[in-house]
Design an enzyme around this catalytic site. Structure first.
Site, PDB file in Angstrom:
ATOM      1  CB  THR A 111      11.046   6.739   1.856  1.00  0.00           C
ATOM      2  OG1 THR A 111      12.450   5.385   2.420  1.00  0.00           O
ATOM      3  CG2 THR A 111      11.574   7.520   3.327  1.00  0.00           C
ATOM      4  CB  VAL A 112       7.264   4.710  -1.496  1.00  0.00           C
ATOM      5  CG1 VAL A 112       6.916   4.181  -2.828  1.00  0.00           C
ATOM      6  CG2 VAL A 112       6.704   4.430  -0.723  1.00  0.00           C
ATOM      7  CG  ASP A 162      -4.785   0.719   7.067  1.00  0.00           C
ATOM      8  OD1 ASP A 162      -5.746   1.518   7.173  1.00  0.00           O
ATOM      9  OD2 ASP A 162      -4.020   1.184   6.632  1.00  0.00           O
ATOM     10  CG  LEU A 218       7.938   6.946  -6.579  1.00  0.00           C
ATOM     11  CD1 LEU A 218       7.562   6.136  -7.268  1.00  0.00           C
ATOM     12  CD2 LEU A 218       8.071   7.722  -8.097  1.00  0.00           C
ATOM     13  N   GLY A 219       7.504   9.312  -2.797  1.00  0.00           N
ATOM     14  CA  GLY A 219       6.254   9.058  -1.855  1.00  0.00           C
ATOM     15  C   GLY A 219       7.055   8.598  -0.120  1.00  0.00           C
TER      16      GLY A 219
END
Length: 432
Positions: free
Chosen positions: A99-100, A217, A92-93
C-alpha cells in the site's frame, strides 16, 4: 549524435487531474545517512470521526485484488508515526505487494511517499535493483537519464504480529501517464507531447541499460510525472484533516479509500523495478502479456531489446487510439500466444529463418520457411499503415520508420535507446 540532457517538462504545461500514484529495502550498508538529530515537530491530530463509514461486507481497495490476504498487510492508522519520524497523512494507492501512503517527516516537514510492503515477499527484486543502481552510481556520474529513474531515499522495517514489512521512502510523484492520457480528448496525445515523453523514457533507458538493468515492465502505468508544485502535497494533508477519507473497519484495523492528488505534470519518471533483471541475457517469462516481445513469447533468451519493443508499443499507444496487441484469450495461454504471434506476423511479415531457429516453440506456429501454420488465422487487414491515423505524409512515414526499428523480430536489429533517441521523427518533433 550524443545524448543531450532531458528536455523541459511536458508540452501540456498544466493538466491537473485525479491520480492514484504508482503502486510501489535496501540494505543498511547502502542507505543514505540519517539526518543529524533535530527538534521534531509534534505530529498532527487526525479526525477520528466525520468520515463515511463503509459497510464491513463491502470489499474496497486492496481487498479487491486477487490473492489478497488481510494479515499480509501492515495495519496502518491515519496519523500514525512510523519509522521514528514519518507521520502518515494520506493514503495514495495500493498494489498486489504494497500500500502507498503520503508521509510527512516530522524533523523538517518534508513530504515522502511511503511504500509499505506485505510481509510475505520471499525475494524483493525491487530492493536488489535499487541496491545495484546505488552501488554503481559513482561509475555512472555524468551519464544522462538518471533523473528519469525513481530513486530510493531510505528504507526501514515495520513489524506486525504477522511478520515484517519493508517500507520504501521515495520522492512523491504525481499522476501516471495512463491517468493523464485518460483525461485527453479521444485518449491520445498530440505529437509534440509524445515526442517529449518518449525522449524522456529513452534517456532513462539509456542510463538503465548502461547499468545492465532490463526493466521488462515498461508501459504508461509504470511512468509517473514528477510534481512541480509541492504545495499540492500540503493540500492533500489538509484535505485529510478537513474531509477525512472514507474507510471501513476490519476487526483491528481500518482500510482507507485512496486520496487523489492534483498537480501539473513534471518530467517523467520510470518506476516499478519489481520485475527488472540485472544482467545482459535472461530466459523465462517476462513483461505483461499484451506487451511481450516475440522472443519472450517463444521462450528464447532475451535482454535489453525487450525494453525497446515496449517503447515501440508505448509510442504507438500514446498517439493512436487502437492498440496493436491485446489480451486475446485469457483462459487459454496457448491460444492467446497464437493470436499474439499471428498479429505480429500480419504487421511485421513472417519471421526470418535465423529467428525461428532459436526456439523449438516456433515450430508450433511457422514452417521452416516462415509459413504460418498456427491454430488461428493471420489477420488479413492488419498493417501499420492502415492503423496509423494520427499523422499524415512524411510525418507518418518517419513515425512508421521509427516503429519498424523498434518492432522487429530479431532483437539485435532493434534500435538501442541511444539510436532511437537520435531518430529524426523524435528530433524533429517539438522543442529540441
Amino acid at each position: 549524435m550524443a545524448l543531450s540532457p532531458a528536455l523541459e517538462p511536458w508540452s501540456l504545461a498544466e493538466v491537473p487531474g485525479p491520480v492514484v500514484p504508482n503502486k510501489e529495502h535496501h540494505q543498511a550498508r547502502w542507505r543514505r545517512p540519517r539526518l543529524a538529530p533535530q527538534h521534531h515537530r509534534p505530529p498532527r491530530d487526525f479526525p477520528t470521526s466525520g468520515f463515511q463509514v463503509i459497510d464491513p461486507s463491502d470489499k474496497i481497495e486492496e481487498e479487491r485484488l486477487p490473492f489478497y490476504k488481510r494479515d499480509d498487510h501492515y495495519p496502518i492508522s491515519m496519523g500514525e508515526v512510523i519509522g521514528g519520524h514519518y507521520q502518515v497523512v494520506a493514503k495514495l494507492g495500493y498494489g498486489t505487494t504494497s500500500t502507498v501512503w503520503l508521509g510527512r517527516d516530522l524533523r523538517d516537514g518534508k513530504y515522502w511517499t511511503l511504500k509499505v510492503h506485505i510481509n510475505n515477499i520471499k525475494y524483493d527484486q525491487e530492493s536488489v535493483v535499487y541496491r545495484h543502481l546505488a552501488d554503481i552510481a559513482t561509475n555512472m556520474v555524468g551519464r544522462p537519464g538518471r533523473q528519469h529513474l525513481r530513486e530510493l531515499h531510505d528504507s526501514f522495517t515495520l513489524t506486525s504480529q504477522h511478520g515484517d514489512h519493508e517500507v520504501f521512502v521515495m520522492t512523491p510523484l504525481g499522476m501516471t501517464l495512463r491517468t493523464l492520457q485518460e483525461m485527453q480528448p479521444k485518449h491520445v496525445f498530440e505529437k509534440v507531447f509524445v515526442t517529449s515523453a518518449v525522449d524522456q523514457v529513452l534517456l532513462g533507458l539509456y542510463y538503465l541499460h548502461a547499468a545492465e538493468v532490463v526493466h521488462t515492465d515498461l508501459h504508461s502505468d509504470s511512468l509517473l510525472a514528477a510534481i512541480i508544485d509541492n504545495s499540492v502535497l500540503a493540500d492533500v494533508e489538509e484535505g485529510e484533516i478537513l474531509q477525512p477519507a472514507a474507510r471501513k473497519q476490519d476487526d483491528d484495523r481500518f482500510i482507507y479509500v485512496s486520496r487523489y492528488m492534483l498537480g501539473g505534470p513534471g518530467p517523467l519518471t520510470i518506476c516499478d523495478f519489481g520485475q527488472a533483471h540485472i544482467g545482459s541475457e535472461h530466459r523465462g517469462p517476462a513483461m505483461p502479456l499484451p506487451y511481450r516481445a516475440p522472443e519472450v513469447i517463444l521462450r528464447m533468451d532475451w535482454g535489453t531489446p525487450v525494453d525497446l519493443w515496449a517503447v515501440g508499443l508505448l509510442t504507438w499507444s500514446l498517439l493512436e487510439p487502437t492498440a496493436l496487441f491485446d489480451l486475446y484469450t485469457p483462459d487459454s495461454p496457448e491460444l492467446n500466444d497464437a493470436h499474439h504471434l499471428a498479429a505480429m506476423t500480419a504487421l511485421m511479415g513472417p519471421p526470418p529463418p535465423e529467428f525461428l531457429q532459436r526456439s523449438e516453440e516456433a515450430s508450433k506456429y511457422w514452417s521452416e520457411d516462415g509459413i504460418w501454420k498456427g491454430p488461428v488465422p493471420v489477420p488479413t487487414d492488419l498493417t501499420f499503415e492502415s492503423l496509423a491515423t494520427s499523422l499524415m505524409g512524411e510525418d507518418k512515414e518517419m513515425f512508421l520508420n521509427l516503429l519498424n526499428g523498434l518492432l522487429c523480430w530479431l532483437p539485435e536489429e532493434r534500435l538501442t535507446a541511444e539510436q532511437a533517441y537520435c531518430h529524426l521523427w523524435l528530433r524533429d518533433g517539438g522543442e529540441k
